[in-house]
Write a protein that holds these residues in place. Structure first.
Motif, PDB file in Angstrom:
ATOM      1  N   TYR A  94      41.461  48.618  31.854  1.00  0.00           N
ATOM      2  CA  TYR A  94      41.880  48.358  33.227  1.00  0.00           C
ATOM      3  C   TYR A  94      43.401  48.476  33.355  1.00  0.00           C
ATOM      4  O   TYR A  94      44.128  48.502  32.356  1.00  0.00           O
ATOM      5  CB  TYR A  94      41.428  46.953  33.666  1.00  0.00           C
ATOM      6  N   SER A  95      43.853  48.538  34.583  1.00  0.00           N
ATOM      7  CA  SER A  95      45.283  48.687  34.838  1.00  0.00           C
ATOM      8  C   SER A  95      46.021  47.400  34.494  1.00  0.00           C
ATOM      9  O   SER A  95      45.425  46.323  34.352  1.00  0.00           O
ATOM     10  CB  SER A  95      45.519  49.046  36.308  1.00  0.00           C
ATOM     11  N   LEU A  96      47.335  47.513  34.386  1.00  0.00           N
ATOM     12  CA  LEU A  96      48.138  46.347  34.072  1.00  0.00           C
ATOM     13  C   LEU A  96      48.070  45.292  35.179  1.00  0.00           C
ATOM     14  O   LEU A  96      48.125  44.091  34.907  1.00  0.00           O
ATOM     15  CB  LEU A  96      49.595  46.770  33.846  1.00  0.00           C
ATOM     16  N   LEU A 102      43.543  39.171  36.834  1.00  0.00           N
ATOM     17  CA  LEU A 102      42.199  38.685  36.506  1.00  0.00           C
ATOM     18  C   LEU A 102      42.099  38.170  35.075  1.00  0.00           C
ATOM     19  O   LEU A 102      41.643  37.046  34.841  1.00  0.00           O
ATOM     20  CB  LEU A 102      41.173  39.798  36.736  1.00  0.00           C
ATOM     21  N   PHE A 103      42.517  38.974  34.108  1.00  0.00           N
ATOM     22  CA  PHE A 103      42.272  38.637  32.706  1.00  0.00           C
ATOM     23  C   PHE A 103      43.285  37.639  32.144  1.00  0.00           C
ATOM     24  O   PHE A 103      42.967  36.909  31.208  1.00  0.00           O
ATOM     25  CB  PHE A 103      42.272  39.911  31.856  1.00  0.00           C
ATOM     26  N   ALA A 104      44.486  37.633  32.665  1.00  0.00           N
ATOM     27  CA  ALA A 104      45.510  36.738  32.117  1.00  0.00           C
ATOM     28  C   ALA A 104      45.146  35.283  32.419  1.00  0.00           C
ATOM     29  O   ALA A 104      44.876  34.919  33.563  1.00  0.00           O
ATOM     30  CB  ALA A 104      46.884  37.071  32.697  1.00  0.00           C
ATOM     31  N   GLY A 105      45.132  34.455  31.379  1.00  0.00           N
ATOM     32  CA  GLY A 105      44.783  33.050  31.545  1.00  0.00           C
ATOM     33  C   GLY A 105      45.973  32.126  31.452  1.00  0.00           C
ATOM     34  O   GLY A 105      45.822  30.957  31.076  1.00  0.00           O
ATOM     35  N   ALA A 161      33.232  42.197  34.087  1.00  0.00           N
ATOM     36  CA  ALA A 161      34.190  43.291  33.910  1.00  0.00           C
ATOM     37  C   ALA A 161      34.324  43.681  32.440  1.00  0.00           C
ATOM     38  O   ALA A 161      34.471  44.868  32.113  1.00  0.00           O
ATOM     39  CB  ALA A 161      35.554  42.882  34.476  1.00  0.00           C
ATOM     40  N   SER A 162      34.267  42.714  31.535  1.00  0.00           N
ATOM     41  CA  SER A 162      34.329  43.025  30.105  1.00  0.00           C
ATOM     42  C   SER A 162      33.109  43.831  29.674  1.00  0.00           C
ATOM     43  O   SER A 162      33.222  44.815  28.934  1.00  0.00           O
ATOM     44  CB  SER A 162      34.430  41.730  29.297  1.00  0.00           C
ATOM     45  N   HIS A 163      31.925  43.433  30.126  1.00  0.00           N
ATOM     46  CA  HIS A 163      30.720  44.194  29.806  1.00  0.00           C
ATOM     47  C   HIS A 163      30.774  45.594  30.406  1.00  0.00           C
ATOM     48  O   HIS A 163      30.323  46.569  29.780  1.00  0.00           O
ATOM     49  CB  HIS A 163      29.489  43.454  30.314  1.00  0.00           C
ATOM     50  N   THR A 164      31.322  45.696  31.615  1.00  0.00           N
ATOM     51  CA  THR A 164      31.432  47.010  32.253  1.00  0.00           C
ATOM     52  C   THR A 164      32.340  47.932  31.452  1.00  0.00           C
ATOM     53  O   THR A 164      32.066  49.131  31.330  1.00  0.00           O
ATOM     54  CB  THR A 164      31.961  46.849  33.678  1.00  0.00           C
ATOM     55  N   ALA A 165      33.426  47.399  30.900  1.00  0.00           N
ATOM     56  CA  ALA A 165      34.343  48.226  30.109  1.00  0.00           C
ATOM     57  C   ALA A 165      33.648  48.778  28.863  1.00  0.00           C
ATOM     58  O   ALA A 165      33.825  49.947  28.510  1.00  0.00           O
ATOM     59  CB  ALA A 165      35.569  47.405  29.710  1.00  0.00           C
ATOM     60  N   ILE A 166      32.841  47.954  28.207  1.00  0.00           N
ATOM     61  CA  ILE A 166      32.113  48.425  27.021  1.00  0.00           C
ATOM     62  C   ILE A 166      31.081  49.476  27.410  1.00  0.00           C
ATOM     63  O   ILE A 166      30.956  50.521  26.762  1.00  0.00           O
ATOM     64  CB  ILE A 166      31.456  47.235  26.310  1.00  0.00           C
ATOM     65  N   CYS A 226      42.967  54.687  34.989  1.00  0.00           N
ATOM     66  CA  CYS A 226      42.451  53.434  34.441  1.00  0.00           C
ATOM     67  C   CYS A 226      41.099  53.123  35.088  1.00  0.00           C
ATOM     68  O   CYS A 226      40.793  53.608  36.178  1.00  0.00           O
ATOM     69  CB  CYS A 226      43.410  52.274  34.699  1.00  0.00           C
ATOM     70  N   LEU A 227      40.313  52.340  34.397  1.00  0.00           N
ATOM     71  CA  LEU A 227      39.017  51.924  34.928  1.00  0.00           C
ATOM     72  C   LEU A 227      39.238  50.895  36.038  1.00  0.00           C
ATOM     73  O   LEU A 227      39.839  49.843  35.801  1.00  0.00           O
ATOM     74  CB  LEU A 227      38.172  51.322  33.809  1.00  0.00           C
ATOM     75  N   PRO A 228      38.766  51.152  37.253  1.00  0.00           N
ATOM     76  CA  PRO A 228      38.968  50.178  38.331  1.00  0.00           C
ATOM     77  C   PRO A 228      37.835  49.159  38.367  1.00  0.00           C
ATOM     78  O   PRO A 228      36.742  49.375  37.824  1.00  0.00           O
ATOM     79  CB  PRO A 228      38.944  51.061  39.592  1.00  0.00           C
ATOM     80  N   LEU A 229      38.101  48.030  38.999  1.00  0.00           N
ATOM     81  CA  LEU A 229      37.032  47.096  39.289  1.00  0.00           C
ATOM     82  C   LEU A 229      36.112  47.691  40.351  1.00  0.00           C
ATOM     83  O   LEU A 229      36.517  48.524  41.158  1.00  0.00           O
ATOM     84  CB  LEU A 229      37.605  45.764  39.778  1.00  0.00           C
TER      85      LEU A 229
END
Length: 403
Positions: A94-96, A102-105, A161-166, A226-229
Protein backbone atom coordinates in the motif's frame (compact mmCIF):
# COMPACT_ATOMS: atom_id res chain seq x y z
CA UNK A 1 -22.10 -25.99 36.04
CA UNK A 2 -19.92 -23.16 37.35
CA UNK A 3 -20.91 -20.35 39.62
CA UNK A 4 -22.93 -17.41 38.41
CA UNK A 5 -19.91 -15.13 38.24
CA UNK A 6 -18.35 -17.33 35.54
CA UNK A 7 -21.38 -17.15 33.24
CA UNK A 8 -20.47 -15.74 29.84
CA UNK A 9 -16.70 -16.02 30.26
CA UNK A 10 -14.69 -17.94 27.63
CA UNK A 11 -13.87 -21.54 28.39
CA UNK A 12 -10.54 -22.06 30.12
CA UNK A 13 -9.15 -24.44 27.53
CA UNK A 14 -5.68 -22.90 27.30
CA UNK A 15 -3.55 -24.38 30.08
CA UNK A 16 -1.15 -21.47 30.41
CA UNK A 17 -0.47 -18.81 32.98
CA UNK A 18 -3.11 -16.05 32.85
CA UNK A 19 -1.94 -12.55 32.05
CA UNK A 20 -3.08 -9.11 33.23
CA UNK A 21 -4.03 -6.85 30.32
CA UNK A 22 -3.74 -3.70 32.45
CA UNK A 23 -1.46 -3.48 35.48
CA UNK A 24 -2.88 -0.10 36.55
CA UNK A 25 -6.19 -1.74 37.51
CA UNK A 26 -5.38 -4.73 39.73
CA UNK A 27 -9.08 -5.39 40.29
CA UNK A 28 -9.41 -6.69 36.73
CA UNK A 29 -9.52 -10.44 36.49
CA UNK A 30 -6.57 -12.07 34.76
CA UNK A 31 -7.43 -13.83 31.51
CA UNK A 32 -5.66 -16.09 29.05
CA UNK A 33 -3.69 -14.43 26.29
CA UNK A 34 -5.56 -16.08 23.40
CA UNK A 35 -8.85 -14.91 24.89
CA UNK A 36 -7.59 -11.32 24.86
CA UNK A 37 -5.98 -11.49 21.41
CA UNK A 38 -8.03 -13.84 19.19
CA UNK A 39 -5.68 -13.48 16.22
CA UNK A 40 -3.08 -15.53 18.07
CA UNK A 41 -5.46 -18.46 17.71
CA UNK A 42 -4.75 -18.42 13.97
CA UNK A 43 -1.30 -19.85 14.73
CA UNK A 44 -2.91 -23.28 14.55
CA UNK A 45 -3.68 -22.61 10.87
CA UNK A 46 0.05 -22.65 10.08
CA UNK A 47 0.23 -26.37 10.73
CA UNK A 48 -2.84 -27.07 8.59
CA UNK A 49 -1.38 -24.94 5.80
CA UNK A 50 1.89 -26.90 5.89
CA UNK A 51 0.02 -30.19 5.84
CA UNK A 52 -2.04 -29.04 2.85
CA UNK A 53 1.08 -27.82 1.03
CA UNK A 54 2.79 -31.15 1.67
CA UNK A 55 -0.17 -33.10 0.28
CA UNK A 56 -0.17 -30.92 -2.84
CA UNK A 57 3.58 -31.48 -3.31
CA UNK A 58 3.14 -35.22 -2.92
CA UNK A 59 0.37 -35.13 -5.53
CA UNK A 60 2.60 -33.15 -7.90
CA UNK A 61 5.98 -34.88 -7.50
CA UNK A 62 4.70 -38.33 -6.46
CA UNK A 63 7.60 -39.68 -4.39
CA UNK A 64 7.77 -43.45 -4.75
CA UNK A 65 9.60 -44.29 -1.53
CA UNK A 66 9.40 -43.34 2.13
CA UNK A 67 12.81 -41.64 1.91
CA UNK A 68 11.56 -39.50 -0.93
CA UNK A 69 8.49 -38.45 1.08
CA UNK A 70 10.61 -37.57 4.12
CA UNK A 71 13.06 -35.63 1.97
CA UNK A 72 10.21 -33.68 0.36
CA UNK A 73 8.75 -32.84 3.77
CA UNK A 74 12.13 -31.61 5.05
CA UNK A 75 12.57 -29.37 2.03
CA UNK A 76 9.07 -27.95 2.54
CA UNK A 77 9.80 -27.12 6.18
CA UNK A 78 13.14 -25.51 5.31
CA UNK A 79 11.44 -23.43 2.62
CA UNK A 80 8.66 -22.41 5.02
CA UNK A 81 11.21 -21.25 7.59
CA UNK A 82 13.09 -19.27 4.95
CA UNK A 83 9.86 -17.63 3.74
CA UNK A 84 8.86 -16.83 7.31
CA UNK A 85 12.19 -15.16 8.03
CA UNK A 86 12.10 -13.11 4.81
CA UNK A 87 8.42 -12.17 5.05
CA UNK A 88 7.61 -8.57 4.19
CA UNK A 89 5.20 -6.42 6.13
CA UNK A 90 1.60 -6.69 5.00
CA UNK A 91 1.35 -2.93 4.56
CA UNK A 92 4.25 -2.73 2.08
CA UNK A 93 2.04 -3.03 -1.07
CA UNK A 94 0.00 0.00 0.00
CA UNK A 95 0.97 3.64 -0.35
CA UNK A 96 2.79 5.53 2.36
CA UNK A 97 -0.34 7.54 3.10
CA UNK A 98 -2.37 4.39 3.75
CA UNK A 99 0.43 2.99 5.89
CA UNK A 100 0.41 6.10 8.05
CA UNK A 101 -3.37 6.52 8.28
CA UNK A 102 -4.43 2.89 8.74
CA UNK A 103 -1.54 0.58 9.60
CA UNK A 104 0.48 2.85 11.88
CA UNK A 105 -0.36 2.16 15.52
CA UNK A 106 1.49 5.12 17.00
CA UNK A 107 -1.67 6.70 18.38
CA UNK A 108 -4.68 4.42 18.09
CA UNK A 109 -2.99 1.41 19.71
CA UNK A 110 -2.04 3.35 22.84
CA UNK A 111 -4.82 2.88 25.44
CA UNK A 112 -3.95 6.10 27.26
CA UNK A 113 -4.27 8.16 24.10
CA UNK A 114 -7.58 6.48 23.26
CA UNK A 115 -8.85 7.24 26.75
CA UNK A 116 -7.92 10.91 26.30
CA UNK A 117 -9.83 11.01 23.03
CA UNK A 118 -12.96 9.78 24.76
CA UNK A 119 -12.62 12.32 27.55
CA UNK A 120 -12.01 15.17 25.10
CA UNK A 121 -15.08 14.22 23.10
CA UNK A 122 -17.24 14.14 26.23
CA UNK A 123 -15.92 17.47 27.51
CA UNK A 124 -16.47 19.15 24.15
CA UNK A 125 -20.03 17.85 23.97
CA UNK A 126 -20.88 18.95 27.53
CA UNK A 127 -19.80 22.53 26.89
CA UNK A 128 -22.75 23.20 24.64
CA UNK A 129 -25.36 21.00 26.34
CA UNK A 130 -25.79 20.56 30.06
CA UNK A 131 -26.40 16.95 31.02
CA UNK A 132 -26.75 15.59 34.52
CA UNK A 133 -27.55 12.36 36.28
CA UNK A 134 -28.65 9.37 34.25
CA UNK A 135 -28.62 11.31 30.98
CA UNK A 136 -24.92 12.10 31.36
CA UNK A 137 -24.09 8.52 32.26
CA UNK A 138 -25.92 7.30 29.18
CA UNK A 139 -24.09 9.80 26.99
CA UNK A 140 -20.70 8.80 28.41
CA UNK A 141 -21.51 5.12 27.87
CA UNK A 142 -22.53 5.70 24.25
CA UNK A 143 -19.43 7.83 23.62
CA UNK A 144 -17.02 5.17 24.80
CA UNK A 145 -19.02 2.47 22.97
CA UNK A 146 -18.60 4.47 19.78
CA UNK A 147 -14.88 4.80 20.47
CA UNK A 148 -14.52 1.05 21.02
CA UNK A 149 -16.46 0.45 17.82
CA UNK A 150 -13.99 2.64 15.92
CA UNK A 151 -11.04 0.73 17.38
CA UNK A 152 -12.67 -2.60 16.48
CA UNK A 153 -13.52 -1.49 12.94
CA UNK A 154 -9.96 -0.32 12.43
CA UNK A 155 -8.65 -3.71 13.54
CA UNK A 156 -11.03 -5.58 11.23
CA UNK A 157 -10.22 -3.27 8.31
CA UNK A 158 -6.50 -3.71 8.94
CA UNK A 159 -6.89 -7.50 9.01
CA UNK A 160 -8.93 -7.54 5.78
CA UNK A 161 -6.41 -5.26 4.07
CA UNK A 162 -3.52 -7.50 5.15
CA UNK A 163 -5.27 -10.57 3.74
CA UNK A 164 -6.04 -8.67 0.54
CA UNK A 165 -2.35 -7.81 0.09
CA UNK A 166 -1.37 -11.49 0.34
CA UNK A 167 -4.13 -12.60 -2.01
CA UNK A 168 -3.22 -9.86 -4.49
CA UNK A 169 0.30 -11.26 -4.77
CA UNK A 170 -1.10 -14.74 -5.39
CA UNK A 171 -3.56 -13.33 -7.94
CA UNK A 172 -0.77 -11.61 -9.86
CA UNK A 173 1.31 -14.80 -9.87
CA UNK A 174 -1.62 -16.87 -11.12
CA UNK A 175 -2.44 -14.27 -13.78
CA UNK A 176 1.10 -14.43 -15.17
CA UNK A 177 0.98 -18.22 -15.25
CA UNK A 178 -2.29 -18.10 -17.18
CA UNK A 179 -1.04 -15.49 -19.65
CA UNK A 180 -2.80 -12.39 -18.32
CA UNK A 181 -1.55 -9.06 -16.98
CA UNK A 182 -1.98 -7.65 -13.50
CA UNK A 183 -4.24 -4.78 -14.57
CA UNK A 184 -7.18 -7.20 -14.24
CA UNK A 185 -6.80 -6.68 -10.48
CA UNK A 186 -7.40 -2.91 -10.51
CA UNK A 187 -10.41 -0.71 -11.13
CA UNK A 188 -9.80 2.85 -12.25
CA UNK A 189 -11.24 5.19 -9.60
CA UNK A 190 -14.11 7.39 -10.77
CA UNK A 191 -15.34 9.88 -8.18
CA UNK A 192 -19.07 10.45 -7.75
CA UNK A 193 -18.78 14.18 -8.47
CA UNK A 194 -17.10 13.64 -11.85
CA UNK A 195 -19.08 10.62 -13.04
CA UNK A 196 -20.90 10.53 -16.38
CA UNK A 197 -23.80 8.34 -17.44
CA UNK A 198 -22.80 4.94 -18.82
CA UNK A 199 -24.90 3.17 -21.42
CA UNK A 200 -25.42 -0.59 -21.06
CA UNK A 201 -24.09 -0.49 -17.53
CA UNK A 202 -26.13 -3.54 -16.56
CA UNK A 203 -24.33 -5.75 -19.06
CA UNK A 204 -22.81 -8.68 -17.12
CA UNK A 205 -19.15 -9.66 -17.59
CA UNK A 206 -18.33 -12.50 -19.98
CA UNK A 207 -18.56 -16.03 -18.64
CA UNK A 208 -15.09 -16.88 -19.93
CA UNK A 209 -12.30 -14.34 -20.20
CA UNK A 210 -11.07 -16.06 -23.36
CA UNK A 211 -13.96 -14.50 -25.29
CA UNK A 212 -12.16 -11.14 -24.99
CA UNK A 213 -8.77 -12.28 -26.22
CA UNK A 214 -9.41 -11.09 -29.78
CA UNK A 215 -11.14 -7.83 -28.79
CA UNK A 216 -10.01 -6.55 -25.39
CA UNK A 217 -11.09 -2.94 -25.89
CA UNK A 218 -13.46 -3.21 -22.92
CA UNK A 219 -10.55 -3.89 -20.55
CA UNK A 220 -8.88 -0.92 -18.87
CA UNK A 221 -5.10 -1.27 -18.63
CA UNK A 222 -4.89 0.98 -15.60
CA UNK A 223 -2.14 -0.16 -13.19
CA UNK A 224 -1.45 1.97 -10.11
CA UNK A 225 1.96 2.11 -8.48
CA UNK A 226 0.58 0.89 -5.14
CA UNK A 227 -2.25 -1.39 -4.10
CA UNK A 228 -5.24 0.80 -3.13
CA UNK A 229 -7.85 0.08 -0.51
CA UNK A 230 -11.12 -1.17 -1.95
CA UNK A 231 -13.03 1.91 -0.77
CA UNK A 232 -10.53 4.17 -2.53
CA UNK A 233 -11.51 2.68 -5.89
CA UNK A 234 -15.10 3.75 -5.25
CA UNK A 235 -14.95 6.97 -3.23
CA UNK A 236 -11.67 8.40 -2.01
CA UNK A 237 -12.72 11.92 -1.07
CA UNK A 238 -15.46 11.25 1.50
CA UNK A 239 -16.12 7.65 2.62
CA UNK A 240 -12.56 6.53 1.97
CA UNK A 241 -10.94 9.47 3.73
CA UNK A 242 -10.14 8.53 7.32
CA UNK A 243 -7.14 8.37 9.61
CA UNK A 244 -6.26 6.88 12.99
CA UNK A 245 -2.92 8.61 13.38
CA UNK A 246 -3.83 11.75 15.34
CA UNK A 247 -6.22 12.81 18.05
CA UNK A 248 -8.03 15.23 15.75
CA UNK A 249 -8.60 12.54 13.11
CA UNK A 250 -10.17 10.15 15.63
CA UNK A 251 -12.33 12.93 17.05
CA UNK A 252 -13.65 13.61 13.54
CA UNK A 253 -14.60 9.94 13.24
CA UNK A 254 -16.51 10.20 16.53
CA UNK A 255 -18.15 13.56 15.90
CA UNK A 256 -19.53 12.81 12.47
CA UNK A 257 -20.81 9.63 10.84
CA UNK A 258 -17.36 8.07 11.10
CA UNK A 259 -18.58 4.71 12.35
CA UNK A 260 -20.98 4.29 9.42
CA UNK A 261 -18.25 5.29 6.95
CA UNK A 262 -15.82 2.78 8.45
CA UNK A 263 -18.44 0.06 8.24
CA UNK A 264 -18.88 0.76 4.53
CA UNK A 265 -15.11 0.76 4.01
CA UNK A 266 -14.86 -2.58 5.81
CA UNK A 267 -17.65 -4.01 3.64
CA UNK A 268 -15.79 -2.99 0.46
CA UNK A 269 -12.52 -4.45 1.69
CA UNK A 270 -14.22 -7.71 2.69
CA UNK A 271 -15.81 -8.01 -0.75
CA UNK A 272 -12.42 -7.42 -2.36
CA UNK A 273 -10.81 -10.07 -0.15
CA UNK A 274 -13.55 -12.62 -0.87
CA UNK A 275 -13.37 -11.93 -4.61
CA UNK A 276 -9.63 -12.53 -4.66
CA UNK A 277 -10.06 -15.71 -2.63
CA UNK A 278 -12.58 -17.11 -5.10
CA UNK A 279 -10.48 -16.08 -8.12
CA UNK A 280 -7.30 -17.65 -6.76
CA UNK A 281 -9.02 -20.85 -5.67
CA UNK A 282 -10.75 -21.28 -9.03
CA UNK A 283 -7.49 -20.77 -10.91
CA UNK A 284 -5.62 -23.24 -8.73
CA UNK A 285 -8.33 -25.90 -8.73
CA UNK A 286 -8.73 -25.73 -12.52
CA UNK A 287 -4.99 -25.91 -13.10
CA UNK A 288 -4.38 -28.70 -15.60
CA UNK A 289 -6.22 -29.52 -18.79
CA UNK A 290 -7.17 -33.07 -19.72
CA UNK A 291 -4.44 -33.43 -22.32
CA UNK A 292 -1.76 -32.62 -19.78
CA UNK A 293 -3.26 -35.03 -17.24
CA UNK A 294 -3.44 -37.83 -19.80
CA UNK A 295 0.12 -37.27 -20.99
CA UNK A 296 1.40 -37.03 -17.40
CA UNK A 297 -0.34 -40.27 -16.43
CA UNK A 298 0.95 -42.10 -19.51
CA UNK A 299 4.43 -40.70 -18.87
CA UNK A 300 4.39 -42.00 -15.30
CA UNK A 301 3.18 -45.47 -16.33
CA UNK A 302 5.69 -45.84 -19.17
CA UNK A 303 8.52 -44.50 -17.01
CA UNK A 304 7.72 -46.97 -14.25
CA UNK A 305 7.51 -49.91 -16.64
CA UNK A 306 10.65 -48.87 -18.49
CA UNK A 307 12.70 -49.22 -15.32
CA UNK A 308 11.80 -52.92 -14.94
CA UNK A 309 14.72 -55.19 -15.77
CA UNK A 310 14.06 -57.96 -18.27
CA UNK A 311 15.65 -60.40 -15.85
CA UNK A 312 12.67 -60.16 -13.49
CA UNK A 313 14.03 -57.66 -10.94
CA UNK A 314 11.24 -56.20 -8.83
CA UNK A 315 10.13 -52.61 -9.43
CA UNK A 316 10.73 -51.63 -5.79
CA UNK A 317 14.39 -52.64 -5.81
CA UNK A 318 14.92 -50.92 -9.14
CA UNK A 319 13.31 -47.75 -7.75
CA UNK A 320 15.68 -47.82 -4.77
CA UNK A 321 18.64 -48.16 -7.14
CA UNK A 322 17.46 -45.20 -9.18
CA UNK A 323 16.93 -43.18 -6.01
CA UNK A 324 20.43 -43.91 -4.76
CA UNK A 325 21.91 -42.63 -8.03
CA UNK A 326 20.10 -39.30 -7.89
CA UNK A 327 22.13 -36.25 -6.82
CA UNK A 328 21.29 -34.53 -3.52
CA UNK A 329 18.68 -31.80 -3.68
CA UNK A 330 18.83 -28.28 -2.30
CA UNK A 331 16.40 -26.34 -0.17
CA UNK A 332 13.34 -25.13 -2.04
CA UNK A 333 13.55 -27.70 -4.86
CA UNK A 334 11.89 -31.08 -4.99
CA UNK A 335 13.71 -34.32 -5.65
CA UNK A 336 13.89 -34.64 -9.46
CA UNK A 337 11.64 -37.42 -10.60
CA UNK A 338 11.83 -39.17 -13.99
CA UNK A 339 10.71 -36.88 -16.80
CA UNK A 340 9.65 -34.17 -14.36
CA UNK A 341 10.84 -31.41 -16.69
CA UNK A 342 8.75 -32.76 -19.54
CA UNK A 343 5.67 -32.90 -17.33
CA UNK A 344 6.23 -29.35 -16.08
CA UNK A 345 6.49 -28.12 -19.65
CA UNK A 346 3.21 -29.80 -20.57
CA UNK A 347 1.40 -28.62 -17.41
CA UNK A 348 -0.65 -25.47 -18.14
CA UNK A 349 -3.39 -23.61 -16.30
CA UNK A 350 -6.66 -23.27 -18.12
CA UNK A 351 -7.18 -19.64 -19.22
CA UNK A 352 -10.96 -20.12 -19.01
CA UNK A 353 -10.62 -20.42 -15.23
CA UNK A 354 -9.20 -16.91 -14.89
CA UNK A 355 -11.46 -14.32 -13.23
CA UNK A 356 -10.93 -10.65 -14.00
CA UNK A 357 -11.64 -8.67 -10.84
CA UNK A 358 -11.88 -5.52 -12.93
CA UNK A 359 -14.62 -6.88 -15.19
CA UNK A 360 -16.54 -8.25 -12.23
CA UNK A 361 -16.59 -4.82 -10.54
CA UNK A 362 -16.94 -2.40 -13.43
CA UNK A 363 -20.60 -3.16 -14.22
CA UNK A 364 -21.86 -2.75 -10.62
CA UNK A 365 -19.74 0.39 -10.29
CA UNK A 366 -21.28 1.92 -13.42
CA UNK A 367 -24.78 1.09 -12.18
CA UNK A 368 -23.95 2.76 -8.88
CA UNK A 369 -22.75 5.92 -10.60
CA UNK A 370 -25.83 6.02 -12.85
CA UNK A 371 -28.08 5.80 -9.81
CA UNK A 372 -26.13 8.60 -8.15
CA UNK A 373 -26.62 10.83 -11.18
CA UNK A 374 -30.35 10.10 -11.12
CA UNK A 375 -30.60 10.97 -7.42
CA UNK A 376 -28.55 14.11 -8.00
CA UNK A 377 -30.88 15.28 -10.74
CA UNK A 378 -34.07 14.53 -8.80
CA UNK A 379 -32.99 15.57 -5.28
CA UNK A 380 -31.55 18.94 -6.27
CA UNK A 381 -30.50 21.02 -3.27
CA UNK A 382 -30.59 18.04 -0.88
CA UNK A 383 -27.48 16.55 -2.49
CA UNK A 384 -25.57 19.78 -1.78
CA UNK A 385 -25.73 18.98 1.94
CA UNK A 386 -22.55 17.15 2.97
CA UNK A 387 -24.33 14.91 5.47
CA UNK A 388 -27.01 13.88 2.98
CA UNK A 389 -24.34 13.38 0.33
CA UNK A 390 -22.46 10.90 2.50
CA UNK A 391 -25.68 9.11 3.40
CA UNK A 392 -26.58 8.63 -0.27
CA UNK A 393 -23.07 7.46 -1.05
CA UNK A 394 -23.15 4.90 1.76
CA UNK A 395 -26.41 3.47 0.49
CA UNK A 396 -25.13 3.22 -3.06
CA UNK A 397 -21.79 1.67 -2.02
CA UNK A 398 -23.57 -0.92 0.12
CA UNK A 399 -25.71 -1.83 -2.87
CA UNK A 400 -22.53 -2.03 -4.97
CA UNK A 401 -21.00 -4.46 -2.47
CA UNK A 402 -24.13 -6.65 -2.50
CA UNK A 403 -23.90 -6.98 -6.27
Amino acid sequence: MGSGIEFGLPLSVICKQPVAINNSCPALRKIYLLEFHPSLGMAACVRRALEHAYSELCHTHRPRTADGSIDLEKQLLHLAIAKWAAMDKHDSPYSLQVQRDLFAGVFIEDPLFVRDVGRSFIEAAEEGEGRAGAERQTFVLHAFCRLLEIVTLRYRLLEAASHTAILAQLYKSVAVQMGFDEFHLYLRPVQFEFASHKDKADQPPPVFITSLLEDDSSIDRYTPSCLPLAIQEVDENHIGKFSFRTKEAVLQLMARSGVANLQVALACQTVQKNSLTVAVQQALLCSVDKAAIAMETMDGVLGYRGRDHPTGTSGASTARECESKQPPTTVGTARPLPNQRQRSAVRKRLPEAFVSIQLEKVAPRDLMLNRFLQKKNTAGSIVKNAVEMEKIKRELICDFCSR
